[in-house]
Design a protein around this motif. Structure first.
Motif, mmCIF file in Angstrom:
data_model
loop_
_atom_site.group_PDB
_atom_site.id
_atom_site.type_symbol
_atom_site.label_atom_id
_atom_site.label_comp_id
_atom_site.label_asym_id
_atom_site.label_seq_id
_atom_site.Cartn_x
_atom_site.Cartn_y
_atom_site.Cartn_z
ATOM 1 N N THR A 70 27.471 30.886 35.516
ATOM 2 C CA THR A 70 26.953 29.733 36.398
ATOM 3 C C THR A 70 27.276 28.447 35.474
ATOM 4 N N ASP A 71 26.567 28.579 34.347
ATOM 5 C CA ASP A 71 26.772 27.262 33.325
ATOM 6 C C ASP A 71 28.394 27.262 32.927
ATOM 7 N N PHE A 72 28.845 28.050 32.574
ATOM 8 C CA PHE A 72 30.198 28.138 32.106
ATOM 9 C C PHE A 72 31.204 27.357 33.239
ATOM 10 N N GLU A 73 30.923 27.923 34.224
ATOM 11 C CA GLU A 73 31.763 27.267 35.548
ATOM 12 C C GLU A 73 31.377 25.864 35.747
ATOM 13 N N ALA A 74 30.260 25.533 35.719
ATOM 14 C CA ALA A 74 29.563 24.065 36.017
ATOM 15 C C ALA A 74 30.141 23.192 34.911
ATOM 16 N N ALA A 75 30.184 23.747 33.805
ATOM 17 C CA ALA A 75 30.787 22.925 32.562
ATOM 18 C C ALA A 75 32.210 22.572 32.794
ATOM 19 N N MET A 76 33.059 23.610 33.160
ATOM 20 C CA MET A 76 34.511 23.658 33.465
ATOM 21 C C MET A 76 34.634 22.472 34.601
ATOM 22 N N VAL A 77 33.991 22.200 35.648
ATOM 23 C CA VAL A 77 34.173 21.587 36.981
ATOM 24 C C VAL A 77 33.761 20.315 36.227
ATOM 25 N N LEU B 199 37.569 30.134 38.342
ATOM 26 C CA LEU B 199 36.951 29.453 39.581
ATOM 27 C C LEU B 199 37.774 30.179 40.829
ATOM 28 N N THR B 200 38.673 30.993 40.730
ATOM 29 C CA THR B 200 39.391 31.507 41.870
ATOM 30 C C THR B 200 39.250 33.000 41.751
ATOM 31 N N ARG C 7 47.654 36.496 34.900
ATOM 32 C CA ARG C 7 48.356 35.152 34.606
ATOM 33 C C ARG C 7 49.098 35.253 36.100
ATOM 34 N N ASN C 8 48.345 34.492 37.265
ATOM 35 C CA ASN C 8 49.136 34.454 38.385
ATOM 36 C C ASN C 8 48.630 33.486 39.211
ATOM 37 N N GLY C 9 49.311 32.848 40.305
ATOM 38 C CA GLY C 9 49.016 31.926 40.981
ATOM 39 C C GLY C 9 49.792 30.620 40.501
ATOM 40 N N PRO C 10 49.468 29.542 41.023
ATOM 41 C CA PRO C 10 50.303 28.197 40.542
ATOM 42 C C PRO C 10 49.842 27.675 39.308
ATOM 43 N N HIS C 11 48.806 28.130 38.505
ATOM 44 C CA HIS C 11 48.311 27.471 37.192
ATOM 45 C C HIS C 11 47.868 28.586 36.525
ATOM 46 N N PRO C 12 48.932 29.600 36.029
ATOM 47 C CA PRO C 12 48.598 30.754 35.055
ATOM 48 C C PRO C 12 48.058 30.607 33.926
ATOM 49 N N ASP C 13 48.162 29.558 33.181
ATOM 50 C CA ASP C 13 47.711 29.301 32.020
ATOM 51 C C ASP C 13 46.629 28.489 32.151
ATOM 52 N N ASN C 14 45.734 28.090 33.310
ATOM 53 C CA ASN C 14 44.602 27.500 33.082
ATOM 54 C C ASN C 14 43.591 28.133 33.277
ATOM 55 N N ILE C 15 42.597 28.111 32.259
ATOM 56 C CA ILE C 15 41.351 28.815 32.376
ATOM 57 C C ILE C 15 40.518 28.512 33.615
ATOM 58 N N ALA C 16 40.375 27.425 34.031
ATOM 59 C CA ALA C 16 39.691 26.782 35.128
ATOM 60 C C ALA C 16 39.920 27.370 36.420
ATOM 61 N N TRP C 17 41.294 27.327 36.428
ATOM 62 C CA TRP C 17 41.939 28.113 37.819
ATOM 63 C C TRP C 17 41.369 29.365 37.812
ATOM 64 N N LEU C 18 41.584 30.242 36.732
ATOM 65 C CA LEU C 18 41.658 31.757 36.420
ATOM 66 C C LEU C 18 40.223 32.024 37.098
ATOM 67 N N GLY D 206 35.711 28.232 46.692
ATOM 68 C CA GLY D 206 34.379 27.845 47.269
ATOM 69 C C GLY D 206 33.528 27.416 45.851
ATOM 70 N N VAL D 207 33.588 28.014 44.974
ATOM 71 C CA VAL D 207 32.722 27.679 43.747
ATOM 72 C C VAL D 207 33.056 26.219 43.021
ATOM 73 N N TYR D 208 34.416 26.024 43.016
ATOM 74 C CA TYR D 208 34.482 24.747 42.660
ATOM 75 C C TYR D 208 34.342 23.811 43.775
#
Length: 285
Positions: A175-182, A159-160, A146-157, A210-212
Motif C-alpha cells: 500500500t505504501d509503495f503504490e501510494a509513493a509511486m502514484v 498498479l495493474t 513485460r506486457n501491455g502498452p508500458h512493459p518497462d514501466n514499474i508503476a504500470w506493472l 482502480g488502485v491508481y
C-alpha cells in the motif's frame, strides 16, 4: 559535408568510444584488445543497436539517428549533460525540452550501477520507466512480466496487477509503495506537462487501474521507504531481498537496489539466479 572532420557526429562517437574502458561498463578487460577503449560491438550492445548501424554512424554514412537512438548512445557512452546536448545537436536533432521527462543517467551513476555487480540495480526516470539496468537485475527478473502498452514501466506493472505472482510484499508495504509511486507520477505530471508518454501512461492507468484512481483521488504526497520484497524467480524460486530507492542528484531519476545479507540462503539463491538468468529465458523486467 565531411563527417570525419573534428566536431562532427562521426568523430565524436569514435572519440567517446575510445575514452571508455571495459571496466567502466562492467566488462572484463580481456587479454588481447586491439582497439583503444571499447569495441564498436560492445557499444552497440550497450546501446541496443546493431554494430552495422553504429559503424555507419561512425563513418558518416548515417547522420540522422532518431532521438531514441541518441538517448541510448548517450547512456552507453556515459556522456555528461553538456555532451549529451552536443550529441543531439551534431545529429541535427533538437535536445529534449525541460518540459519532457529526462531519460539521462549521469556517468557517475552509471559507473556506480555497474560496480554494484552483485546487487540487482536499475535506473528509472520520473515516470518509473526503466532507463537501464545492470546484469544482476536482468538475471533476477528473467521471465518477468513485460506486457501491455508500458512493459518497462514499474508503476504500470504494479498498479495493474501484472507483477502479482512475481513480486510479493506484505499488504502494508504494498500500500505504501503504490501510494509513493502514484505520488511520483502526479508530481511528474506537474513538472513535465509536455511529456506525451507520461500523459498516455496516466490515461491508461486511469482506464485500467482502480488502485491508481483511488490513490490519485486521495492526493497524498508519499515518499519511498526501504522495505523487503520476495522475488519469485522461475528457476531458483523465492528470494527475499531488501529494496532501497535512491533519488539521483540534480534529477528526478532514481536507482532501485536489491540486497540481502551475505552468506544467507537468499544470497545463495540470488547468486544462482544471476548465473542461470544470463541464459535470457524470456527477457527482463
Amino acid at each position: 559535408m565531411d563527417n570525419s572532420a573534428p566536431g562532427t557526429l562521426a568523430e565524436l562517437l569514435r572519440a567517446w568510444r575510445a575514452r571508455l574502458s571495459p571496466a567502466d561498463v562492467g566488462f572484463a578487460p580481456g587479454r588481447r584488445r586491439r582497439v583503444q577503449g571499447l569495441r564498436r560491438s560492445e557499444v552497440a550492445m550497450l546501446a541496443h543497436i546493431s554494430p552495422d548501424y553504429l559503424e555507419r554512424l561512425e563513418q558518416g554514412r548515417s547522420t540522422r539517428p532518431s532521438p531514441e537512438v541518441l538517448e541510448s548512445l548517450a547512456r552507453a557512452l556515459q556522456l555528461h549533460r553538456d555532451e549529451r546536448v552536443l550529441l543531439f545537436r551534431c545529429a541535427g536533432v533538437t535536445p529534449p525540452s525541460s518540459a519532457v521527462v529526462p531519460r539521462h543517467v549521469s556517468p557517475g551513476s552509471t559507473r556506480l550501477m555497474q560496480r554494484l555487480s552483485d546487487y540487482p540495480t536499475a535506473a528509472f526516470d520520473a515516470t518509473w520507466t526503466r532507463i537501464t539496468a545492470n546484469r544482476a537485475w536482468d538475471a533476477l527478473f528473467a521471465g518477468g512480466a513485460r506486457n501491455g502498452p508500458h512493459p518497462d514501466n514499474i508503476a504500470w506493472l504494479q498498479l495493474t496487477g501484472r507483477l502479482q505472482g512475481l513480486v510479493e510484499m506484505p499488504d502494508d508495504v504494498r500500500t505504501d509503495f503504490e501510494a509513493a509511486m502514484v505520488s511520483d507520477l502526479l508530481r511528474a505530471a506537474v513538472t513535465y506537462p509536455q511529456d506525451r508518454m507520461l500523459a498516455q501512461l496516466l490515461d491508461d492507468l486511469d482506464a485500467e487501474s482502480g488502485v491508481y484512481r483511488q490513490l490519485r483521488a486521495e492526493g497524498r504526497a508519499v515518499g519511498h521507504q526501504s522495505h523487503s520484497k520476495t522475488i519469485h524467480h522461475p528457476l531458483v524460486g523465492p528470494i527475499a531481498l531488501d529494496c532501497d530507492v535512491v533519488l539521483l542528484p540534480d534529477t528526478d531519476s532514481r536507482l532501485v537496489i536489491y540486497t540481502c545479507a551475505a552468506g544467507s540462503e537468499d544470497a545463495s539463491r540470488l547468486q544462482l539466479a544471476m548465473t542461470v538468468g544470463h541464459q535470457e529465458l524470456f527477457g527482463s523486467l
